[in-house]
Scaffold this motif. Structure first.
Motif, PDB file in Angstrom:
ATOM      1  N   LEU A  75       0.842  -1.189   0.000  1.00  0.00           N
ATOM      2  CA  LEU A  75       0.000   0.000   0.000  1.00  0.00           C
ATOM      3  C   LEU A  75       0.874   1.233   0.000  1.00  0.00           C
ATOM      4  N   SER A  76       0.333   2.297  -0.532  1.00  0.00           N
ATOM      5  CA  SER A  76       1.019   3.581  -0.609  1.00  0.00           C
ATOM      6  C   SER A  76       0.057   4.647  -0.112  1.00  0.00           C
TER       7      SER A  76
ATOM      8  N   ARG B  72      -5.245  -0.304  -7.146  1.00  0.00           N
ATOM      9  CA  ARG B  72      -6.589   0.111  -6.735  1.00  0.00           C
ATOM     10  C   ARG B  72      -6.476   1.260  -5.731  1.00  0.00           C
ATOM     11  N   CYS B  73      -7.272   2.286  -5.891  1.00  0.00           N
ATOM     12  CA  CYS B  73      -7.296   3.424  -4.976  1.00  0.00           C
ATOM     13  C   CYS B  73      -8.395   3.193  -3.943  1.00  0.00           C
ATOM     14  N   VAL B  74      -8.025   3.181  -2.670  1.00  0.00           N
ATOM     15  CA  VAL B  74      -9.004   2.917  -1.615  1.00  0.00           C
ATOM     16  C   VAL B  74      -9.371   4.174  -0.823  1.00  0.00           C
ATOM     17  N   ALA B  75      -8.615   5.262  -1.003  1.00  0.00           N
ATOM     18  CA  ALA B  75      -8.942   6.549  -0.381  1.00  0.00           C
ATOM     19  C   ALA B  75      -8.392   7.652  -1.273  1.00  0.00           C
ATOM     20  N   GLY B  76      -9.179   8.696  -1.478  1.00  0.00           N
ATOM     21  CA  GLY B  76      -8.731   9.805  -2.307  1.00  0.00           C
ATOM     22  C   GLY B  76      -8.840   9.507  -3.792  1.00  0.00           C
TER      23      GLY B  76
ATOM     24  N   GLU C 174      -4.649   6.840  -0.791  1.00  0.00           N
ATOM     25  CA  GLU C 174      -4.062   5.537  -0.510  1.00  0.00           C
ATOM     26  C   GLU C 174      -4.345   4.582  -1.664  1.00  0.00           C
ATOM     27  N   LEU C 175      -3.284   3.944  -2.142  1.00  0.00           N
ATOM     28  CA  LEU C 175      -3.385   2.945  -3.199  1.00  0.00           C
ATOM     29  C   LEU C 175      -2.956   1.596  -2.657  1.00  0.00           C
TER      30      LEU C 175
END
Length: 181
Positions: free
Chosen positions: A49-50, A75-79, A129-130
Motif C-alpha cells: 500500500l502507498s 486500486r485506490c481505496v482513499a482519495g 491511498e493505493l
C-alpha cells in the motif's frame, strides 16, 4: 467485472460491477478465471500500500526489469490518483508511449499494469491511498524506472509536483533506460 483494454497492449482498466441494495454495495475486484480469459496474471505474490498525504505528490515511474516478470493491479481505496503507465518493452510498437486512468475511492476503477510497463501516479487529493498486488516479489537488483519529467515521453501531469522523492527525481531518461526484455 468490466475489463477494458488501454492503449498499451496488455494493460487494462478494470471496473467492478456493483450490486447495490439497502446495505450499500458488493462487487468483485478480482477473479482468476476472468483475469485468465483476458490473459492477465491471476496469481499475486505480494501486496503493498502507498499513502500520500499531500495533493500533487508524484510517485514513479517504476518497473522491475528481468525475470520473473512483474505485473501489477492497482486500486485506490482513499482519495484519487492520476495513474500512469509507460511502455518500456523492447520491440513494442508503443515503446515510450504512455496512458493514464483516473482511479479513486469513488469510481473504484483499477489499473492492470503489464510486465515491462513502468507505473507511477500523482495524487489528486490529500491522503490518497493505493493498494497494489504484484505478480512477482520485489527484487531490488531488478528495480528500474524512467524519469516522470522526460520530455521524450511528455507525460501531461494534471498538477504541479508538490512532493517527489530524491530517488524518483534521479530516475533516468527514456534514452538511458534498458528496455524490458
Amino acid at each position: 467485472m468490466i475489463i477494458e483494454p488501454l492503449p498499451l497492449a496488455g494493460c487494462f482498466r478494470i471496473l467492478p460491477e456493483a450490486h447495490r441494495d439497502s446495505r450499500g454495495l458488493f462487487a468483485r475486484f478480482f477473479c482468476p478465471r476472468e483475469f485468465a480469459m483476458h490473459g492477465l496474471a491471476g496469481r499475486w505474490e505480494q501486496g503493498n500500500l502507498s499513502l500520500s498525504h499531500v495533493r500533487g505528490t508524484l510517485r514513479g515511474m517504476h518497473f522491475q526489469n528481468g525475470a520473473p516478470p512483474e505485473a501489477k493491479l492497482i486500486r485506490c481505496v482513499a482519495g484519487a490518483a492520476f495513474d500512469v503507465l509507460v511502455d518500456l518493452r523492447a520491440g513494442s510498437t508503443s515503446f515510450g508511449q504512455w496512458c493514464s486512468v483516473e482511479i479513486s475511492a469513488e469510481n473504484r476503477a483499477m489499473v492492470y499494469c503489464a510486465a515491462g510497463c513502468a507505473h507511477g501516479f500523482q495524487t489528486l487529493s490529500p491522503d490518497t491511498e493505493l493498494n497494489y498486488l504484484h505478480s512477482a516479489p520485489y527484487a531490488p537488483a531488478q528495480e528500474s524506472g524512467v524519469n516522470h519529467a522526460d520530455p521524450e515521453i511528455a507525460i501531461r501531469w494534471p498538477l504541479p509536483v508538490a512532493v517527489l522523492s530524491d530517488r524518483d527525481a534521479a530516475l533516468p531518461a527514456l534514452k538511458d533506460v534498458v528496455p524490458y526484455s
